[in-house]
Motif scaffolding. Structure first.
Motif, PDB file in Angstrom:
ATOM      1  N   MET A   1      55.361  -3.680 -36.662  1.00  0.00           N
ATOM      2  CA  MET A   1      54.298  -4.631 -37.033  1.00  0.00           C
ATOM      3  C   MET A   1      54.368  -5.829 -36.089  1.00  0.00           C
ATOM      4  N   ASN A   2      53.281  -6.093 -35.414  1.00  0.00           N
ATOM      5  CA  ASN A   2      53.326  -7.208 -34.474  1.00  0.00           C
ATOM      6  C   ASN A   2      52.966  -8.528 -35.137  1.00  0.00           C
ATOM      7  N   ILE A   3      53.133  -9.571 -34.359  1.00  0.00           N
ATOM      8  CA  ILE A   3      52.994 -10.923 -34.909  1.00  0.00           C
ATOM      9  C   ILE A   3      51.583 -11.174 -35.436  1.00  0.00           C
ATOM     10  N   HIS A   4      50.625 -10.618 -34.739  1.00  0.00           N
ATOM     11  CA  HIS A   4      49.224 -10.778 -35.113  1.00  0.00           C
ATOM     12  C   HIS A   4      48.971 -10.235 -36.522  1.00  0.00           C
ATOM     13  N   GLN A   5      49.507  -9.030 -36.751  1.00  0.00           N
ATOM     14  CA  GLN A   5      49.309  -8.405 -38.064  1.00  0.00           C
ATOM     15  C   GLN A   5      50.025  -9.176 -39.163  1.00  0.00           C
ATOM     16  N   GLN A   6      51.221  -9.655 -38.842  1.00  0.00           N
ATOM     17  CA  GLN A   6      51.979 -10.420 -39.835  1.00  0.00           C
ATOM     18  C   GLN A   6      51.217 -11.648 -40.285  1.00  0.00           C
ATOM     19  N   ILE A   7      50.691 -12.376 -39.317  1.00  0.00           N
ATOM     20  CA  ILE A   7      49.974 -13.604 -39.647  1.00  0.00           C
ATOM     21  C   ILE A   7      48.693 -13.282 -40.416  1.00  0.00           C
TER      22      ILE A   7
ATOM     23  N   SER B   1      48.129 -10.849 -42.445  1.00  0.00           N
ATOM     24  CA  SER B   1      48.382 -10.563 -43.864  1.00  0.00           C
ATOM     25  C   SER B   1      48.813 -11.830 -44.594  1.00  0.00           C
ATOM     26  N   GLY B   2      49.473 -12.734 -43.898  1.00  0.00           N
ATOM     27  CA  GLY B   2      49.811 -14.020 -44.502  1.00  0.00           C
ATOM     28  C   GLY B   2      48.562 -14.812 -44.864  1.00  0.00           C
ATOM     29  N   ILE B   3      47.595 -14.760 -43.986  1.00  0.00           N
ATOM     30  CA  ILE B   3      46.342 -15.487 -44.229  1.00  0.00           C
ATOM     31  C   ILE B   3      45.604 -14.884 -45.427  1.00  0.00           C
TER      32      ILE B   3
ATOM     33  N   VAL C   1      39.928 -10.638 -48.582  1.00  0.00           N
ATOM     34  CA  VAL C   1      39.241 -10.499 -47.303  1.00  0.00           C
ATOM     35  C   VAL C   1      39.868  -9.364 -46.506  1.00  0.00           C
ATOM     36  N   ALA C   2      39.015  -8.523 -45.941  1.00  0.00           N
ATOM     37  CA  ALA C   2      39.524  -7.416 -45.119  1.00  0.00           C
ATOM     38  C   ALA C   2      40.055  -7.939 -43.784  1.00  0.00           C
ATOM     39  N   ASP C   3      40.927  -7.146 -43.172  1.00  0.00           N
ATOM     40  CA  ASP C   3      41.507  -7.519 -41.874  1.00  0.00           C
ATOM     41  C   ASP C   3      40.431  -7.919 -40.867  1.00  0.00           C
ATOM     42  N   SER C   4      39.361  -7.122 -40.849  1.00  0.00           N
ATOM     43  CA  SER C   4      38.342  -7.323 -39.819  1.00  0.00           C
ATOM     44  C   SER C   4      37.590  -8.643 -40.022  1.00  0.00           C
ATOM     45  N   GLN C   5      37.666  -9.192 -41.228  1.00  0.00           N
ATOM     46  CA  GLN C   5      36.963 -10.446 -41.503  1.00  0.00           C
ATOM     47  C   GLN C   5      37.735 -11.661 -41.000  1.00  0.00           C
ATOM     48  N   ILE C   6      39.018 -11.422 -40.699  1.00  0.00           N
ATOM     49  CA  ILE C   6      39.840 -12.550 -40.291  1.00  0.00           C
ATOM     50  C   ILE C   6      39.833 -12.665 -38.779  1.00  0.00           C
ATOM     51  N   GLN C   7      39.210 -13.711 -38.306  1.00  0.00           N
ATOM     52  CA  GLN C   7      39.083 -13.893 -36.861  1.00  0.00           C
ATOM     53  C   GLN C   7      40.257 -14.711 -36.350  1.00  0.00           C
ATOM     54  N   LEU C   8      41.284 -13.981 -35.957  1.00  0.00           N
ATOM     55  CA  LEU C   8      42.494 -14.624 -35.471  1.00  0.00           C
ATOM     56  C   LEU C   8      42.576 -14.348 -33.971  1.00  0.00           C
ATOM     57  N   THR C   9      42.410 -15.390 -33.178  1.00  0.00           N
ATOM     58  CA  THR C   9      42.401 -15.194 -31.730  1.00  0.00           C
ATOM     59  C   THR C   9      43.476 -16.054 -31.077  1.00  0.00           C
ATOM     60  N   LYS C  10      43.683 -15.777 -29.819  1.00  0.00           N
ATOM     61  CA  LYS C  10      44.624 -16.593 -29.055  1.00  0.00           C
ATOM     62  C   LYS C  10      44.088 -18.009 -28.923  1.00  0.00           C
ATOM     63  N   THR C  11      44.967 -18.955 -29.071  1.00  0.00           N
ATOM     64  CA  THR C  11      44.531 -20.353 -28.944  1.00  0.00           C
ATOM     65  C   THR C  11      44.207 -20.672 -27.494  1.00  0.00           C
ATOM     66  N   LYS C  12      43.112 -21.382 -27.312  1.00  0.00           N
ATOM     67  CA  LYS C  12      42.753 -21.787 -25.945  1.00  0.00           C
ATOM     68  C   LYS C  12      43.805 -22.731 -25.392  1.00  0.00           C
ATOM     69  N   LYS C  13      43.903 -22.722 -24.096  1.00  0.00           N
ATOM     70  CA  LYS C  13      44.967 -23.485 -23.434  1.00  0.00           C
ATOM     71  C   LYS C  13      44.938 -24.977 -23.751  1.00  0.00           C
ATOM     72  N   GLU C  14      43.728 -25.526 -23.900  1.00  0.00           N
ATOM     73  CA  GLU C  14      43.632 -26.979 -24.093  1.00  0.00           C
ATOM     74  C   GLU C  14      44.218 -27.430 -25.433  1.00  0.00           C
ATOM     75  N   PHE C  15      44.398 -26.511 -26.355  1.00  0.00           N
ATOM     76  CA  PHE C  15      44.839 -26.915 -27.682  1.00  0.00           C
ATOM     77  C   PHE C  15      46.279 -26.492 -27.939  1.00  0.00           C
ATOM     78  N   GLU C  16      46.865 -27.173 -28.882  1.00  0.00           N
ATOM     79  CA  GLU C  16      48.244 -26.885 -29.203  1.00  0.00           C
ATOM     80  C   GLU C  16      48.291 -25.738 -30.208  1.00  0.00           C
ATOM     81  N   GLY C  17      49.151 -24.773 -29.984  1.00  0.00           N
ATOM     82  CA  GLY C  17      49.271 -23.658 -30.913  1.00  0.00           C
ATOM     83  C   GLY C  17      49.205 -22.333 -30.187  1.00  0.00           C
ATOM     84  N   HIS C  18      49.403 -21.240 -30.940  1.00  0.00           N
ATOM     85  CA  HIS C  18      49.406 -19.911 -30.334  1.00  0.00           C
ATOM     86  C   HIS C  18      48.252 -19.059 -30.820  1.00  0.00           C
TER      87      HIS C  18
END
Length: 597
Positions: free
Chosen positions: A1-7, A9-11, A23-40
RNA sequence: GGUCCGGUAGCUCAGCUGGAUAGAGCAACAGCCUUCUAAGCUGUGGGUCUUGAGUUCGAAUCUCAACCGGAUCACCA
């Protein structure tokens, strides 16, 4: 299970706890954070505003707070407008890197005993002329796709269908008989495919002047074509060939042998190969039988002149010819026969044809015909359709001599690589053999990467005059980065530094390092996407991102001068795994990566 | 004309299951070799994402239409 999936399911749990929504997995829009912002990772929270009945900022903060309290993986968060940026804890990245380090098959999937069998047809040359730039794209795409399919757990059979019969072959044969008897690849010093290609051109030249002569005798163009004695001779030769005339067949076999020897050389240089080769001269009869069977079953119909047709108007297409009135076969007939033979030879689950997009219609028809004939795999055949390679002045035209020959092109690339390397003094410490190998790897790497990085579906432009850059988003840039990493690892080894199996999870790591680990963790998914979408370009562009990111990192740190031992080990391990990703990724593209250059 | 594909910086290309200020490379200009390989790195300039409507909190991305370019509609393969 990768980090994306873990987060993810946490959400889901957070949304359930906070707002009582599922909410189904596909409804959760979890993307890579843009460089200008803090976070992953960034969660888009607009979709949940209705449920929360609060503003974007407040909702984001609530979800972030909940995740922070309930998930040890989350080290921090911030909400900007409707975006919740989540920060992943440092130790998570380190444990991800540890996983990658110990993963012997990183980025690939093991092929199980009952894995599906994918057959990939590519290359498919004519025996009357050498391979050109268009074939280069075909070969590279086909080979790469095969590697990618293997890496995603499929059994793969690479196949080539050689178009070794028909009037075009007879033209070369006739020209040789008339104006070249006795000339061979050996005594002319020419590659066999080029030699035969020259005779094809020679035929065309004489044919043209014959037409011009006839037209001067006040014939129309059509009349001249009908009265051409050369063309009549070629047709007569084809008739004799089909009738099995010993002399014609012997000539045909001799010239084919020359061509195949030439092709083999080109394929070898290009680094592509095949598991099974089919010849149209051996499959077209099978195709005729299939069509006759179809006719008897009433799937096809016969016209007065005895020609056989398929009525595809029900599918929104036209009527399609399958057998000529004289009983000879056409292209489609041969493809039906070839398909039958293949499925007799192998338990194929999926058939992929790597063929240019000018044949989209042909494959649409083939799929329907095979389906009608009762082949249950017909409907699912995949036409991997790629765009043409164009020159700056437009399409390649053999008549205007603007065809880029595959052998010439590869030789030029290698020569340019050699010149550039010499200029930079890269080959100073190499033996001639080493230098030759390195220069070949770089030249071909540049060519292959240049072609594969472009979305296969698109037409692409190739400028032979400017040749190919060795800077920027190119094969050599990636190869170079790999060579440098290898150099670091060699030096670490000389200094007796051993990279451990696992790194302590308490080392603080920088944002850039986290980014790199994140990129590395995405690699397996990229390979799967490339396999599903039949797009080596996805891998190429991913590797470039990774390498670019690493180069920036490299200029900020001197790994071997790092005084903190744990940090040094971490950076070495990171570098080592980036090299691993480069090797694997480039391997899937059929590109070698040297350890020094 | 029917069908299919494409149109993003001067050039070559990413981005397309809708998300923040549209990204790289090349070319141009300005810097960086006491630093694990300068085939590298940093910075500057460069955009009506072909056009117009629609869908909605939000469109380069989805829908429709138009325009431009390509392919195909062979008793060639």
């Amino acid at each position: 299970m990768n980090i994306h999936q873990q987060i993810t399911s946490g959400i889901q749990k957070a949304l359930d706890a906070l707002y009582q929504i599922q909410v189904a997995d596909s409804q959760i829009q979890l993307t890579k954070t843009k460089k200008e912002f803090e976070g992953h990772l960034t969660l888009v929270i607009f979709p949940f505003l209705k449920a929360s009945k609060k503003g974007p900022e407040q909702t984001g903060d609530e979800i972030g707070k909940y995740l922070m309290e309930n998930m040890p993986e989350i080290a921090g968060y911030n909400t900007i407008k409707g975006f919740l940026n989540l920060q992943i804890a440092s130790n998570i990245w380190i444990s991800l890197l540890n996983d990658i380090q110990s993963d012997k098959e990183y980025g690939t999937t093991k092929i199980e005993n009952n894995a599906p069998l994918v057959m990939i047809e590519y290359s498919s040359p004519n025996t009357n002329k050498p391979l050109h730039l268009g074939h280069v794209r075909n070969n590279l795409l086909g080979y790469s796709l095969a590697e990618i399919k293997k890496a995603t757990g499929n059994n793969v059979v690479k196949t080539n269908i050689v178009n070794d019969r028909g009037i075009h072959i007879c033209k070369s044969m006739l020209a040789w008989e008339k104006w070249g008897e006795g000339i061979t690849p050996e005594n002319s010093g020419k590659k066999g495919d080029h030699l035969v290609g020259d005779f094809y051109v020679l035929f065309d030249k004489h044919y043209k002047s014959e037409l011009a002569e006839l037209q001067q005798k006040s014939m129309s163009k059509e009349e001249a074509e009908a009265n051409s004695s050369l063309m009549a001779e070629a047709r007569e030769m084809l008739r004799k060939w089909e009738a099995g005339d010993m002399k014609v067949v012997a000539l045909w076999e001799m010239m084919n042998t020359w061509v195949y020897a030439g092709f083999d050389e080109t394929y070898k240089q290009m680094g592509v190969n095949f598991d099974k080769i089919y010849y149209e001269s051996q499959t077209y009869i099978d195709g005729k039988e299939q069509v006759q069977e179809g006719l008897q079953k009433g799937i096809f119909y016969e016209k007065e002149d005895k020609s056989v047709w398929a009525d595809l108007t029900g599918e929104g297409l036209d009527h399609k010819l399958l057998l000529r009135g004289d009983g000879t076969s056409v292209y489609m007939t041969q493809d039906i026969g070839t398909a039958r033979q293949r499925f007799n030879d192998y338990p194929i689950n999926q058939m992929i044809y790597v063929v240019g997009n000018e044949q989209n219609y042909h494959f649409q028809v083939l799929s329907i015909l095979l389906d009608k004939l009762g082949f249950d795999w017909g409907k699912d055949l995949v036409h991997f359709s790629y765009g043409m390679v164009e020159l700056p002045e437009g399409k390649m035209k053999s008549r205007e001599g603007t065809v880029v020959d595959a052998d010439d092109l590869m030789a030029e690339m290698i020569q340019t690589a050699e010149e550039t390397s010499r200029e930079l003094g890269k080959l100073d410490d190499c033996s001639p053999e080493e230098a030759k190998k390195i220069v070949e790897t770089i030249g071909l790497g540049a060519l292959k990467y240049f072609i594969l990085k472009v979305d296969p579906r698109k037409n692409m432009v190739f400028n032979p005059k400017e040749s190919i850059d060795f800077n920027g988003n190119t094969g050599p840039f990636i190869q170079y980065t790999h060579a440098r990493i290898c150099s670091v690892l060699r030096k670490a080894d000389e200094q007796k530094i051993n990279i451990p199996e696992k790194i302590s999870q308490t080392i603080p790591i920088s944002e850039k390092e986290q980014n790199l680990v994140q990129l590395l963790s995405e690699f397996p998914q990229v390979v799967k996407d490339a396999s599903n979408e039949c797009s080596p370009a996805l891998i190429a562009n991913y590797i470039y991102d990774l390498v670019k990111e690493y180069n920036q990192f490299y200029h900020d740190f001197s790994i071997l001068k790092e005084t903190d031992n744990d940090k040094k080990l971490f950076r070495l391990m990171l570098s080592q795994n980036i090299a691993k990703a480069i090797r694997t990724g480039m391997g899937l593209l059929g590109i070698e990566v040297p350890e020094r250059m």
